[in-house]
Design a protein around this motif. Structure first.
Motif, PDB file in Angstrom:
ATOM      1  N   ARG A 164      19.720  -1.902   5.677  1.00 29.26           N
ATOM      2  CA  ARG A 164      20.175  -0.623   5.670  1.00 29.26           C
ATOM      3  C   ARG A 164      20.556  -0.376   7.151  1.00 29.26           C
ATOM      4  O   ARG A 164      21.773   0.230   7.131  1.00 29.26           O
ATOM      5  N   ALA A 168      24.455   0.506   8.192  1.00 31.53           N
ATOM      6  CA  ALA A 168      24.754   1.969   8.886  1.00 31.53           C
ATOM      7  C   ALA A 168      25.321   1.922  10.009  1.00 31.53           C
ATOM      8  O   ALA A 168      26.376   2.382  10.311  1.00 31.53           O
ATOM      9  N   VAL A 178      23.147   4.784   3.360  1.00 29.08           N
ATOM     10  CA  VAL A 178      23.331   3.277   2.827  1.00 29.08           C
ATOM     11  C   VAL A 178      21.975   3.085   1.829  1.00 29.08           C
ATOM     12  O   VAL A 178      20.749   3.217   2.253  1.00 29.08           O
ATOM     13  N   VAL A 200      27.435   2.755  -0.233  1.00 30.13           N
ATOM     14  CA  VAL A 200      27.424   3.519   1.324  1.00 30.13           C
ATOM     15  C   VAL A 200      28.509   4.697   0.973  1.00 30.13           C
ATOM     16  O   VAL A 200      29.420   4.695   0.400  1.00 30.13           O
ATOM     17  N   ALA A 209      29.023  -1.829  -0.205  1.00 27.15           N
ATOM     18  CA  ALA A 209      28.839  -1.989   0.963  1.00 27.15           C
ATOM     19  C   ALA A 209      30.106  -3.014   1.588  1.00 27.15           C
ATOM     20  O   ALA A 209      30.725  -2.876   2.689  1.00 27.15           O
TER      21      ALA A 209
END
Length: 334
Positions: A164, A168, A178, A200, A209
């Motif tokens: 994550r 991010a 995320v 996201v 993503a």
């Protein structure tokens, strides 16, 4: 205030536990109105260190903490516990083959599984952190036949949090924006950090993503190896393992077991495979995407798996099969 929960942490004199115990004791895991009894288990030579940890916990003057019990005896440590965080394990030493590591840990987790079976509440929730975590979890589970196998899990939340965070940072958003990354398989360098189903939030809009990152090559190569090798990178930089982030991940994992996952979100944890999910062989402790409600996890089914993902998921499963078979060779001889 609720009746005290009895929570065991093994390897309690170590650095992960040192970062973990304060978070548990101040209510970050089991709730801000849940009284606690902490049981700290470690080997006999570490008892004097444990006494220092007990003094520090006392000196924190935490209102939820009713009692701290340091011990080197399994019959004391596992008695009537509600939750167990099994951090302590035999670390890999220089010149040690992986087979030697597995044999040493089979002995530890067979003994602790038997102690869970004999002394703990049958409702106990068990999180295995000590590496090799997936296989250690399997041995503990097999050694505690009277406790539901669904009560056992191993920690891949640290890898999940790492994935994550990497996305991010790349996109330039807070890590909380995320969601639904997945760690498949083993908590090792074969694990597969998968963002094919991740969401996201970018400037108020939620997208996939791949759309958010806009760099497929990075997501299919550097991102994966960064997550896979992050533990080694931390050790190289700090000369110590990733204790702070591991402790945070343990807190996240156990809190989600206790309170459930948010609606529409799933997290990663190593759980027993029944052979019906994503073609993962039956009987492995394998990291899946799960949702949790009423302290029960459920694998998120039906996610489409592309060829790239399938290859990586199979590779980490193969490693786990090899580990399991090696460990089961030892289980009768220790």
């Amino acid at each position: 205030m609720a009746e005290p929960l009895k929570v065991l942490v093994t390897g309690a004199a170590g650095q992960i536990a040192y970062s973990l115990l304060y978070g548990i004791a101040k209510g970050d895991v089991f709730g801000k109105d849940q009284a606690l009894v902490l049981v700290l288990l470690d080997i006999t030579p570490m008892l004097s260190v444990l006494e220092g940890v007990v003094m520090e916990l006392q000196d924190c003057a935490l209102p939820l903490l009713r009692e701290v019990i340091p011990t080197d005896k399994e019959e004391v440590a596992f008695k009537d516990i509600d939750a167990a965080v099994l951090v302590g394990s035999m670390p890999r030493k220089e010149g040690m083959e992986r087979k030697d590591l597995l044999k040493a840990n089979v002995k530890i987790f067979k003994s602790q599984g038997a102690a869970l079976d004999k002394y703990a509440k049958k409702t106990v929730k068990v999180l295995v952190v000590g590496n090799p975590a997936n296989t250690n979890c399997l041995i503990a589970c097999k050694s505690a036949p009277s406790i539901p196998k669904e009560n056992f899990s191993c920690l891949t939340r640290l890898d999940h949090n790492r994935a994550r965070s990497q996305v991010a940072i790349r996109v330039g958003v807070p890590s909380d924006d995320v969601k639904n990354v997945i760690i498949w398989g083993n908590h090792s360098s074969t694990q597969y950090p998968d963002v094919c189903h991740a969401k996201v939030k970018v400037q108020g809009k939620v997208c996939g993503a791949y759309e958010a990152v806009k760099n497929d090559a990075w997501l299919k190569a550097e991102f994966i190896t960064t997550v896979q090798q992050r533990g080694a990178a931390v050790i190289k930089a700090r000369k110590l393992s990733s204790a702070m982030s591991a402790a945070k991940a343990i807190c996240d994992h156990m809190r989600d077991i206790w309170f459930g996952t948010p609606e529409g979100e799933f997290i990663s944890m190593g759980v027993i495979s029944d052979g019906n999910s994503y073609d993962v062989p039956e009987g492995l402790i394998y990291s899946f995407p799960v949702v949790i409600k009423n302290k029960e996890w459920k694998i998120v089914e039906g996610l489409p798996i592309n060829d790239f993902s399938r290859e990586k998921m199979d590779a980490t499963a193969k490693e786990l099969v090899d580990e399991r078979d090696t460990a089961l060779e030892f289980i009768g001889s220790v």
